[in-house]
Each structure stands twice: as C-alpha cells, then as structure tokens.
Scaffold this motif. Structure first.
Motif, PDB file in Angstrom:
ATOM      1  N   LEU A  51       0.817  -1.211   0.051  1.00 36.32           N
ATOM      2  CA  LEU A  51       0.121  -0.034  -0.027  1.00 36.32           C
ATOM      3  C   LEU A  51       1.097   1.173  -0.122  1.00 36.32           C
ATOM      4  O   LEU A  51       0.583   2.071  -0.849  1.00 36.32           O
ATOM      5  N   ILE A  52       1.942   1.200   0.771  1.00 32.97           N
ATOM      6  CA  ILE A  52       2.976   2.369   0.859  1.00 32.97           C
ATOM      7  C   ILE A  52       3.411   2.673  -0.484  1.00 32.97           C
ATOM      8  O   ILE A  52       3.522   3.711  -0.937  1.00 32.97           O
ATOM      9  N   GLU A  53       3.849   1.477  -1.307  1.00 31.84           N
ATOM     10  CA  GLU A  53       4.350   1.633  -2.538  1.00 31.84           C
ATOM     11  C   GLU A  53       3.404   2.170  -3.410  1.00 31.84           C
ATOM     12  O   GLU A  53       3.961   3.137  -4.387  1.00 31.84           O
ATOM     13  N   THR A  54       2.220   1.796  -3.273  1.00 33.38           N
ATOM     14  CA  THR A  54       1.200   2.313  -4.316  1.00 33.38           C
ATOM     15  C   THR A  54       1.058   3.884  -3.899  1.00 33.38           C
ATOM     16  O   THR A  54       0.963   4.672  -4.986  1.00 33.38           O
ATOM     17  N   LEU A  55       1.136   4.324  -2.873  1.00 37.60           N
ATOM     18  CA  LEU A  55       1.002   5.615  -2.519  1.00 37.60           C
ATOM     19  C   LEU A  55       2.077   6.599  -2.918  1.00 37.60           C
ATOM     20  O   LEU A  55       1.928   7.802  -3.277  1.00 37.60           O
ATOM     21  N   GLY A  57       4.560   8.616  -4.444  1.00 38.80           N
ATOM     22  CA  GLY A  57       4.880   9.491  -5.837  1.00 38.80           C
ATOM     23  C   GLY A  57       3.638   9.639  -6.547  1.00 38.80           C
ATOM     24  O   GLY A  57       3.206  10.044  -7.706  1.00 38.80           O
ATOM     25  N   ALA A  58       2.281   9.113  -6.199  1.00 44.87           N
ATOM     26  CA  ALA A  58       0.944   8.869  -6.699  1.00 44.87           C
ATOM     27  C   ALA A  58      -0.130  10.016  -6.004  1.00 44.87           C
ATOM     28  O   ALA A  58       0.161  10.180  -4.802  1.00 44.87           O
ATOM     29  N   TYR A  59      -0.998  10.549  -6.780  1.00 46.95           N
ATOM     30  CA  TYR A  59      -2.161  11.114  -6.371  1.00 46.95           C
ATOM     31  C   TYR A  59      -3.325  10.324  -6.258  1.00 46.95           C
ATOM     32  O   TYR A  59      -3.356   9.550  -7.328  1.00 46.95           O
ATOM     33  N   PRO A  60      -4.317  10.535  -5.389  1.00 40.34           N
ATOM     34  CA  PRO A  60      -5.447   9.910  -5.284  1.00 40.34           C
ATOM     35  C   PRO A  60      -6.216   9.763  -6.702  1.00 40.34           C
ATOM     36  O   PRO A  60      -6.671   8.911  -7.132  1.00 40.34           O
ATOM     37  N   ASP A  61      -6.286  11.026  -7.414  1.00 39.48           N
ATOM     38  CA  ASP A  61      -6.946  11.319  -8.599  1.00 39.48           C
ATOM     39  C   ASP A  61      -6.480  10.406  -9.852  1.00 39.48           C
ATOM     40  O   ASP A  61      -6.944  10.085 -10.859  1.00 39.48           O
ATOM     41  N   GLN A  62      -5.009  10.210  -9.525  1.00 39.20           N
ATOM     42  CA  GLN A  62      -4.663   9.204 -10.571  1.00 39.20           C
ATOM     43  C   GLN A  62      -4.771   8.042 -10.524  1.00 39.20           C
ATOM     44  O   GLN A  62      -4.521   6.965 -11.496  1.00 39.20           O
ATOM     45  N   LEU A  63      -5.472   7.498  -9.300  1.00 39.91           N
ATOM     46  CA  LEU A  63      -5.913   6.067  -9.392  1.00 39.91           C
ATOM     47  C   LEU A  63      -7.329   5.819  -9.144  1.00 39.91           C
ATOM     48  O   LEU A  63      -7.754   4.746  -8.457  1.00 39.91           O
ATOM     49  N   GLY A  64      -8.161   6.907  -9.626  1.00 42.16           N
ATOM     50  CA  GLY A  64      -9.293   6.706  -9.658  1.00 42.16           C
ATOM     51  C   GLY A  64     -10.410   7.156  -8.491  1.00 42.16           C
ATOM     52  O   GLY A  64     -11.419   6.716  -8.366  1.00 42.16           O
ATOM     53  N   LEU A  65      -9.462   7.922  -7.607  1.00 50.31           N
ATOM     54  CA  LEU A  65     -10.183   8.357  -6.408  1.00 50.31           C
ATOM     55  C   LEU A  65     -10.383   9.966  -6.554  1.00 50.31           C
ATOM     56  O   LEU A  65     -10.149  10.478  -7.346  1.00 50.31           O
ATOM     57  N   LEU A  78      -8.694   3.137  -1.129  1.00 55.00           N
ATOM     58  CA  LEU A  78      -7.664   2.232  -1.795  1.00 55.00           C
ATOM     59  C   LEU A  78      -7.599   0.949  -1.248  1.00 55.00           C
ATOM     60  O   LEU A  78      -7.567  -0.127  -2.155  1.00 55.00           O
ATOM     61  N   ALA A  79      -7.509   1.044   0.049  1.00 47.90           N
ATOM     62  CA  ALA A  79      -7.050  -0.121   0.701  1.00 47.90           C
ATOM     63  C   ALA A  79      -8.289  -1.252   0.540  1.00 47.90           C
ATOM     64  O   ALA A  79      -8.127  -2.491   0.427  1.00 47.90           O
ATOM     65  N   GLN A  80      -9.482  -0.672   0.743  1.00 47.86           N
ATOM     66  CA  GLN A  80     -10.781  -1.586   0.585  1.00 47.86           C
ATOM     67  C   GLN A  80     -10.873  -2.273  -0.855  1.00 47.86           C
ATOM     68  O   GLN A  80     -11.244  -3.347  -1.139  1.00 47.86           O
ATOM     69  N   ARG A  81     -10.653  -1.210  -1.838  1.00 49.67           N
ATOM     70  CA  ARG A  81     -10.579  -1.813  -3.454  1.00 49.67           C
ATOM     71  C   ARG A  81      -9.603  -2.718  -3.651  1.00 49.67           C
ATOM     72  O   ARG A  81      -9.852  -3.955  -4.233  1.00 49.67           O
ATOM     73  N   ARG A  82      -8.293  -2.565  -2.871  1.00 45.23           N
ATOM     74  CA  ARG A  82      -7.230  -3.562  -3.495  1.00 45.23           C
ATOM     75  C   ARG A  82      -7.262  -4.862  -2.323  1.00 45.23           C
ATOM     76  O   ARG A  82      -6.742  -5.888  -3.138  1.00 45.23           O
ATOM     77  N   ILE A 170       3.045  10.920  -0.185  1.00 45.96           N
ATOM     78  CA  ILE A 170       4.643  10.112   0.029  1.00 45.96           C
ATOM     79  C   ILE A 170       5.440  10.399  -1.170  1.00 45.96           C
ATOM     80  O   ILE A 170       5.017   9.892  -2.443  1.00 45.96           O
ATOM     81  N   ALA A 171       6.719  11.362  -1.080  1.00 45.14           N
ATOM     82  CA  ALA A 171       7.410  11.547  -2.247  1.00 45.14           C
ATOM     83  C   ALA A 171       8.113  10.510  -2.915  1.00 45.14           C
ATOM     84  O   ALA A 171       8.392   9.562  -2.129  1.00 45.14           O
ATOM     85  N   THR A 172       8.389  10.635  -4.125  1.00 42.36           N
ATOM     86  CA  THR A 172       9.423   9.635  -4.559  1.00 42.36           C
ATOM     87  C   THR A 172      10.854   9.785  -4.079  1.00 42.36           C
ATOM     88  O   THR A 172      11.028  10.862  -3.647  1.00 42.36           O
ATOM     89  N   PRO A 173      11.565   8.911  -4.063  1.00 43.55           N
ATOM     90  CA  PRO A 173      12.791   9.043  -3.384  1.00 43.55           C
ATOM     91  C   PRO A 173      13.892  10.058  -4.168  1.00 43.55           C
ATOM     92  O   PRO A 173      13.852  10.452  -5.281  1.00 43.55           O
ATOM     93  N   ASN A 174      14.250  10.916  -3.209  1.00 42.07           N
ATOM     94  CA  ASN A 174      15.064  12.130  -3.858  1.00 42.07           C
ATOM     95  C   ASN A 174      15.871  12.638  -2.581  1.00 42.07           C
ATOM     96  O   ASN A 174      15.656  12.254  -1.532  1.00 42.07           O
ATOM     97  N   VAL A 175      16.793  13.493  -2.760  1.00 41.91           N
ATOM     98  CA  VAL A 175      17.670  13.930  -1.868  1.00 41.91           C
ATOM     99  C   VAL A 175      17.311  15.377  -1.395  1.00 41.91           C
ATOM    100  O   VAL A 175      17.209  16.444  -2.317  1.00 41.91           O
ATOM    101  N   ASP A 176      16.531  15.676  -0.136  1.00 45.32           N
ATOM    102  CA  ASP A 176      16.050  16.903   0.141  1.00 45.32           C
ATOM    103  C   ASP A 176      15.296  17.569  -0.953  1.00 45.32           C
ATOM    104  O   ASP A 176      15.677  18.797  -1.523  1.00 45.32           O
ATOM    105  N   PRO A 177      14.383  17.002  -1.270  1.00 41.25           N
ATOM    106  CA  PRO A 177      13.236  17.878  -2.688  1.00 41.25           C
ATOM    107  C   PRO A 177      12.938  19.224  -2.071  1.00 41.25           C
ATOM    108  O   PRO A 177      12.487  19.346  -0.868  1.00 41.25           O
TER     109      PRO A 177
END
Length: 226
Positions: A51-55, A57-65, A78-82, A170-177
């Motif tokens: 679930l954390i990996e799904t979140l 770098g993604a926004y809810p509206d990109q996943l149909g929410l 999202l957890a209920q659906r998956r 939850i941001a994608t991996p980056n150094v001090d974005p």
C-alpha cells in the motif's frame, strides 16, 4: 480565535520537531492487541508495504479516487478496493503509525528554536488567523518527515489544518526535495481556495516554489535550520 491560537501553539511545537515514522509491520493492528493479518479489517505487513508503495509518488485522482491529496478516507477507499477490506475499515491507526495525524510527535523538541516558535505564535500568528478569517481562507501547517521501515526511504509531505484535517503525499525517492508547487496547488483544490500556509524548517526560503497564485500565502515558521 482562542481555539485557533491554541491549535496553532500545538501545531507550531509539533512541526518544530523532527520525527520518524514506520516500523515493524501492521503497527496499528499491534497497538490494538492484534497480530498482523489476524483480524478483519487489518493489513498484513506485505499488504501494508505494498500500500505504501502504491501511495509513493502518486495522487489519489491518478488512481481513480476523488481527492487531490491523500486523506484517511482516500487511503481507506484504496485499501478496501485492493485488499477487499470491509467498508468500515479504519486507516486512522496506520496513519498515526506512519506519523500522519494531528497530534504531538513523541520525539524531543529542538531546544534551539522552540522558544522562538512560541514567541512567533504569540506575536505573529494571530495576524495570520485574522487575515484568514477576513478572507475566508484556510490555515494549514506544512512540513516534511522521513518514512522509515521501507526501502527505499522516502519523504512524507504532510499538511495539517488548524481544524485537524490531514493531507499528505509520500514522495518519490529524492535528496532533500524542494517544497513542491503542485502539492500547494492541490491543497488549494480545484475550486482555488485561499490558503495561509505556515511552512516549517524542512525547506529554506530558496526551496519554496516561485510564482504561486496570490491565493496561496506562505509564512515561514522560525527554525534553527536543522
């Protein structure tokens, strides 16, 4: 006004602390005296990590929410659906375990800046509240924490309103974005709500986005720069 100032003091002290989140799996379930995956409505550790990996770098509206930023309700949907969780499954415990909740963090306050933050809350914050009330604006406190217990590590951008509402990414991996412009625009919403945003020391002024719409006003919280 008194309530807003009281909330502001708690939020100011909260965002003046650097805290970590995560840990051994299904922390929220364990806090309820359950083992991971044993009770209806809980996630196994593998599911929690997925679930954390799904979140990430993604926004809810990109996943149909419907939401533009993650909330307790959108994470639950999202957890209920998956994972076929029941409709009344509550993600609040998981968000608290990840460090995302309108509460005081448990880590040690930074002694170098806590006094200046308290003074700022007394002397500067009331004017922000008055301006927000005058312009029917929302007041948010925004900061960044580090999500531990997962690989790769990631920053979590979290906004907490004076009323205790939580929005996060939850941001994608980056150094001090730097502080993402898109996060602030999404916090303002499609209807373009006016915002007063108190920004903690996670970012320097040079890391703030430029050319924000006039409806989004940023206020720096005193910080020792740590």
């Amino acid at each position: 006004m008194t309530v807003a100032l009281r909330d502001g003091r708690r939020s100011a002290t909260s965002w003046c602390r650097r805290h970590t989140i995560g840990g051994d799996g299904a922390v929220a379930a364990a806090r309820r005296g359950q083992r991971s995956g044993e009770a209806t409505g809980t996630l196994s550790r593998d599911q929690e990590l997925e679930l954390i990996e799904t979140l990430r770098g993604a926004y809810p509206d990109q996943l149909g929410l419907d939401d533009e930023l993650w909330t307790r309700q959108s994470v639950a949907a999202l957890a209920q659906r998956r994972y076929d969780l029941p409709a009344d499954a509550d993600m609040s415990g998981y968000l608290r375990a990840w460090g995302l909740g309108p509460r005081q963090p448990t880590d040690r306050a930074c002694g170098l800046c806590v006094d200046s933050v308290a003074t700022w809350v007394e002397q500067e914050y009331p004017a922000i509240v008055r301006s927000a009330l005058e312009h029917r604006a929302d007041v948010w406190w925004i900061g960044r924490t580090r999500l531990h217990g997962v690989v790769p590590a990631a920053d979590v951008l979290s906004a907490i309103s004076a009323r205790g509402r939580v929005r996060f990414q939850i941001a994608t991996p980056n150094v001090d974005p730097p502080l993402p412009r898109d996060f602030l625009l999404r916090l303002s919403g499609a209807e373009g709500r006016t915002l007063h945003v108190v920004v903690d020391g996670s970012w320097t002024r040079t890391e703030w986005p430029r050319r924000l719409p006039p409806r989004i006003v940023l206020h720096p919280l005193p910080s020792c720069g740590r």
